[in-house]
Design a protein around this motif. Structure first.
Motif, mmCIF file in Angstrom:
data_model
loop_
_atom_site.group_PDB
_atom_site.id
_atom_site.type_symbol
_atom_site.label_atom_id
_atom_site.label_comp_id
_atom_site.label_asym_id
_atom_site.label_seq_id
_atom_site.Cartn_x
_atom_site.Cartn_y
_atom_site.Cartn_z
ATOM 1 N N ALA A 155 -126.586 54.977 74.040
ATOM 2 C CA ALA A 155 -126.506 56.081 73.078
ATOM 3 C C ALA A 155 -125.065 56.307 72.619
ATOM 4 C CB ALA A 155 -127.080 57.350 73.691
ATOM 5 N N ALA A 156 -124.125 56.262 73.559
ATOM 6 C CA ALA A 156 -122.711 56.473 73.197
ATOM 7 C C ALA A 156 -122.209 55.354 72.294
ATOM 8 C CB ALA A 156 -121.866 56.554 74.465
ATOM 9 N N ARG A 157 -122.629 54.122 72.562
ATOM 10 C CA ARG A 157 -122.198 53.003 71.725
ATOM 11 C C ARG A 157 -122.758 53.119 70.319
ATOM 12 N NH1 ARG A 157 -124.176 49.432 74.622
ATOM 13 N NH2 ARG A 157 -122.426 49.326 76.084
ATOM 14 N N LYS A 158 -124.024 53.522 70.200
ATOM 15 C CA LYS A 158 -124.633 53.673 68.878
ATOM 16 C C LYS A 158 -123.970 54.807 68.100
ATOM 17 C CE LYS A 158 -129.254 51.831 69.795
ATOM 18 N NZ LYS A 158 -129.233 50.870 68.655
ATOM 19 N N ASN A 159 -123.689 55.927 68.769
ATOM 20 C CA ASN A 159 -123.085 57.064 68.076
ATOM 21 C C ASN A 159 -121.639 56.789 67.671
ATOM 22 O OD1 ASN A 159 -125.462 58.444 68.345
ATOM 23 N ND2 ASN A 159 -124.778 59.775 70.003
ATOM 24 N N SER A 160 -120.938 55.942 68.444
ATOM 25 C CA SER A 160 -119.555 55.625 68.098
ATOM 26 C C SER A 160 -119.471 54.701 66.879
ATOM 27 C CB SER A 160 -118.849 54.961 69.287
ATOM 28 O OG SER A 160 -119.476 53.729 69.622
ATOM 29 N N ARG A 161 -120.549 53.952 66.603
ATOM 30 C CA ARG A 161 -120.551 53.033 65.470
ATOM 31 C C ARG A 161 -121.048 53.679 64.187
ATOM 32 N NH1 ARG A 161 -123.338 47.752 68.429
ATOM 33 N NH2 ARG A 161 -121.610 47.313 69.874
ATOM 34 N N SER A 162 -121.727 54.819 64.303
ATOM 35 C CA SER A 162 -122.294 55.458 63.121
ATOM 36 C C SER A 162 -121.951 56.944 63.129
ATOM 37 C CB SER A 162 -123.816 55.275 63.087
ATOM 38 O OG SER A 162 -124.396 56.000 62.015
ATOM 39 N N ARG A 163 -121.557 57.466 61.972
ATOM 40 C CA ARG A 163 -121.226 58.883 61.870
ATOM 41 C C ARG A 163 -122.484 59.745 61.896
ATOM 42 N NH1 ARG A 163 -117.010 60.026 57.160
ATOM 43 N NH2 ARG A 163 -117.116 62.043 58.248
ATOM 44 N N VAL A 164 -123.608 59.160 61.544
ATOM 45 C CA VAL A 164 -124.882 59.879 61.564
ATOM 46 C C VAL A 164 -125.723 59.321 62.707
ATOM 47 C CG1 VAL A 164 -126.963 60.479 60.273
ATOM 48 C CG2 VAL A 164 -124.782 60.212 59.075
ATOM 49 N N PRO A 165 -125.936 60.091 63.792
ATOM 50 C CA PRO A 165 -126.712 59.575 64.922
ATOM 51 C C PRO A 165 -128.149 59.268 64.506
ATOM 52 C CG PRO A 165 -125.504 61.567 65.536
ATOM 53 C CD PRO A 165 -125.423 61.441 64.052
ATOM 54 N N HIS A 166 -128.707 58.209 65.056
ATOM 55 C CA HIS A 166 -130.094 57.857 64.796
ATOM 56 C C HIS A 166 -130.659 57.165 66.028
ATOM 57 C CE1 HIS A 166 -127.740 54.274 63.717
ATOM 58 N NE2 HIS A 166 -128.795 53.572 64.099
ATOM 59 N N GLY A 167 -131.968 57.145 66.122
ATOM 60 C CA GLY A 167 -132.620 56.497 67.251
ATOM 61 C C GLY A 167 -132.353 57.224 68.556
ATOM 62 N N ILE A 168 -132.078 56.454 69.610
ATOM 63 C CA ILE A 168 -131.841 57.047 70.921
ATOM 64 C C ILE A 168 -130.555 57.865 70.928
ATOM 65 C CG2 ILE A 168 -130.619 55.008 71.781
ATOM 66 C CD1 ILE A 168 -131.852 55.561 74.517
ATOM 67 N N ASN B 62 -129.493 59.741 68.477
ATOM 68 C CA ASN B 62 -129.839 61.040 67.914
ATOM 69 C C ASN B 62 -130.606 61.889 68.922
ATOM 70 O OD1 ASN B 62 -130.128 63.047 65.895
ATOM 71 N ND2 ASN B 62 -132.165 62.285 65.399
ATOM 72 N N PHE B 63 -131.485 61.256 69.709
ATOM 73 C CA PHE B 63 -132.263 61.982 70.715
ATOM 74 C C PHE B 63 -131.352 62.571 71.793
ATOM 75 C CE2 PHE B 63 -134.617 61.916 74.774
ATOM 76 C CZ PHE B 63 -135.591 62.854 74.472
ATOM 77 N N ILE B 64 -130.417 61.765 72.298
ATOM 78 C CA ILE B 64 -129.482 62.250 73.314
ATOM 79 C C ILE B 64 -128.577 63.334 72.738
ATOM 80 C CG2 ILE B 64 -127.590 61.602 74.845
ATOM 81 C CD1 ILE B 64 -130.305 60.611 75.772
ATOM 82 N N ASP B 65 -128.130 63.143 71.499
ATOM 83 C CA ASP B 65 -127.266 64.144 70.862
ATOM 84 C C ASP B 65 -128.003 65.465 70.693
ATOM 85 O OD1 ASP B 65 -124.633 64.603 69.470
ATOM 86 O OD2 ASP B 65 -126.000 65.110 67.831
ATOM 87 N N MET B 66 -129.306 65.399 70.421
ATOM 88 C CA MET B 66 -130.094 66.628 70.290
ATOM 89 C C MET B 66 -130.129 67.394 71.610
ATOM 90 S SD MET B 66 -134.156 66.940 69.395
ATOM 91 C CE MET B 66 -134.552 66.100 70.944
ATOM 92 N N ASP C 155 -125.626 74.839 73.105
ATOM 93 C CA ASP C 155 -125.817 76.019 72.265
ATOM 94 C C ASP C 155 -126.852 76.996 72.805
ATOM 95 O OD1 ASP C 155 -123.973 74.872 70.619
ATOM 96 O OD2 ASP C 155 -125.419 74.176 69.118
ATOM 97 N N GLU C 156 -127.797 76.528 73.617
ATOM 98 C CA GLU C 156 -128.873 77.393 74.089
ATOM 99 C C GLU C 156 -128.785 77.751 75.569
ATOM 100 O OE1 GLU C 156 -130.897 78.722 71.973
ATOM 101 O OE2 GLU C 156 -130.174 77.524 70.281
ATOM 102 N N VAL C 157 -127.927 77.055 76.313
ATOM 103 C CA VAL C 157 -127.828 77.318 77.754
ATOM 104 C C VAL C 157 -126.424 77.769 78.133
ATOM 105 C CG1 VAL C 157 -128.050 76.339 80.071
ATOM 106 C CG2 VAL C 157 -129.682 75.672 78.277
ATOM 107 N N VAL C 158 -125.425 76.943 77.840
ATOM 108 C CA VAL C 158 -124.071 77.191 78.338
ATOM 109 C C VAL C 158 -123.366 78.301 77.563
ATOM 110 C CG1 VAL C 158 -121.798 76.166 78.728
ATOM 111 C CG2 VAL C 158 -123.872 74.829 79.192
ATOM 112 N N LEU C 159 -123.304 78.183 76.242
ATOM 113 C CA LEU C 159 -122.572 79.179 75.456
ATOM 114 C C LEU C 159 -123.183 80.579 75.545
ATOM 115 C CD1 LEU C 159 -121.574 77.173 72.245
ATOM 116 C CD2 LEU C 159 -120.153 77.798 74.207
ATOM 117 N N PRO C 160 -124.517 80.760 75.483
ATOM 118 C CA PRO C 160 -125.055 82.126 75.598
ATOM 119 C C PRO C 160 -124.813 82.780 76.949
ATOM 120 C CG PRO C 160 -126.670 80.663 74.582
ATOM 121 C CD PRO C 160 -125.571 79.796 75.121
#
Length: 318
Positions: A117-130, A132-136, A143-148
């Motif tokens: 996932a890290a390798r795919k996200n480092s090659r593309s500015r728009v996450p996709h596939g696995i 994008n799933f990990i980034d989600m 945003d829903e657990v740590v910051l609140p």
């Protein structure tokens, strides 16, 4: 845990052995003498006793740790065992067990998936596939657990929360694959995870307020002097009840689901009726699918509660 492999194995063991045993027993009673009949009856009683004992223990054997990995009917892998080591009066056993192996497997799976996932996200500015799933999931935990719960200061602890979430989730899901085992169904594993959370909770409070300031802030201001000794004891015990709750909650929930599934399967062999099999398998399959949701839920709850306890440690004024 393999629902269908367990069912098939036990079905073959019970339904293939029962008719032969009963036929041989009746034949022996007709054609043999008194001494042989007595021996046959003794062996029959011993067999029934053994069956009863194994029937009461096989569920515990399935959910507990062991020194071998059962891949029936393919093979049985015996794990290496080492001589216990004594250090400062403590006996430490470094032998490899089934749950230790699946802890390693969980770590390797995470390294592989997150690395891709890290390798795919480092090659593309728009996450996709696995990627994008990990980034989600990363964004959700942030945003829903740590910051609140903690606020902007929680970003400092985000890598810890992401690590325990993904690790617990992977360990939970490995127990649902064929021949898998749930390491988080071992109280020693959950105690280790809770112990790490305990160190992070205390470390966060000490980092924020200093050593003296942190322990001074555990007792609310304005407490009467005569109540102070009781409050100190209560607050000190409260430091350990939080990780204890994390430990037992995760262990109990992951163990209970597997016991329910195995208990539903065992109904087939208790009633020894084919008619009960469809109902038993249907309910066991439903619980097995529900376990997928529980695996995700328990990883989320452990992460959320750890974040909440860190928040209580950092923001003592609340």
């Amino acid at each position: 845990m393999n629902l269908f492999a367990v069912t098939l194995f036990l079905s073959l063991a019970v339904f293939s052995s029962s008719p032969q045993d009963s036929g041989e027993s009746h034949e022996g009673e007709k054609h043999v003498g008194p001494d042989t009949a007595t021996v046959g009856q003794t062996m029959s009683v011993a067999h029934d006793t053994h069956a009863t004992d194994s029937g009461g223990n096989w569920i515990i054997q399935e959910v507990s740790d062991s020194q071998e990995i059962n891949l029936e009917p393919l093979a049985t892998i015996h794990l290496p065992q080492f001589t216990p080591v004594r250090i400062l009066g403590l006996t430490i056993d470094l032998s490899i067990t089934k749950h230790v192996v699946f802890l390693w497997v969980a770590g390797l799976v995470l390294i592989l998936i997150l690395g891709i996932a890290a390798r795919k996200n480092s090659r593309s500015r728009v996450p996709h596939g696995i990627g994008n799933f990990i980034d989600m999931i990363l964004v959700f935990i942030r945003d829903e657990v740590v910051l609140p719960t903690i606020g902007k200061e929680g970003i400092r602890f985000l890598p810890f929360f992401l690590t325990i979430f993904f690790f617990i989730l992977t360990c939970n899901l490995l127990g649902l694959v064929p021949y898998g085992s749930t390491a988080t169904g071992n109280v020693s594993v959950t105690a280790g995870l809770a112990g790490i959370s305990f160190l992070v909770i205390q470390g966060a409070g000490i980092w924020k307020h200093g050593l003296i300031g942190y322990f001074r802030g555990l007792v609310p201001p304005g407490i009467p002097i005569f109540v102070l000794p009781v409050m100190i004891v209560v607050e000190f015990i409260g430091l350990f009840t939080k990780p204890f709750a994390l430990c037992i909650r995760l262990f109990a929930n992951m163990t209970a689901g597997h016991i329910v599934i195995l208990s539903l399967i065992s109904l087939i062999f208790i009633f020894k009726s084919v008619a009960i099999a469809p109902v038993s398998i249907a309910f066991a399959l439903f619980i097995n699918l529900l376990e997928i949701f529980i695996a995700l839920l328990q990883a989320y709850i452990f992460t959320m509660l750890s974040s909440l306890f860190v928040s209580l440690s950092v923001h003592q004024e609340h």
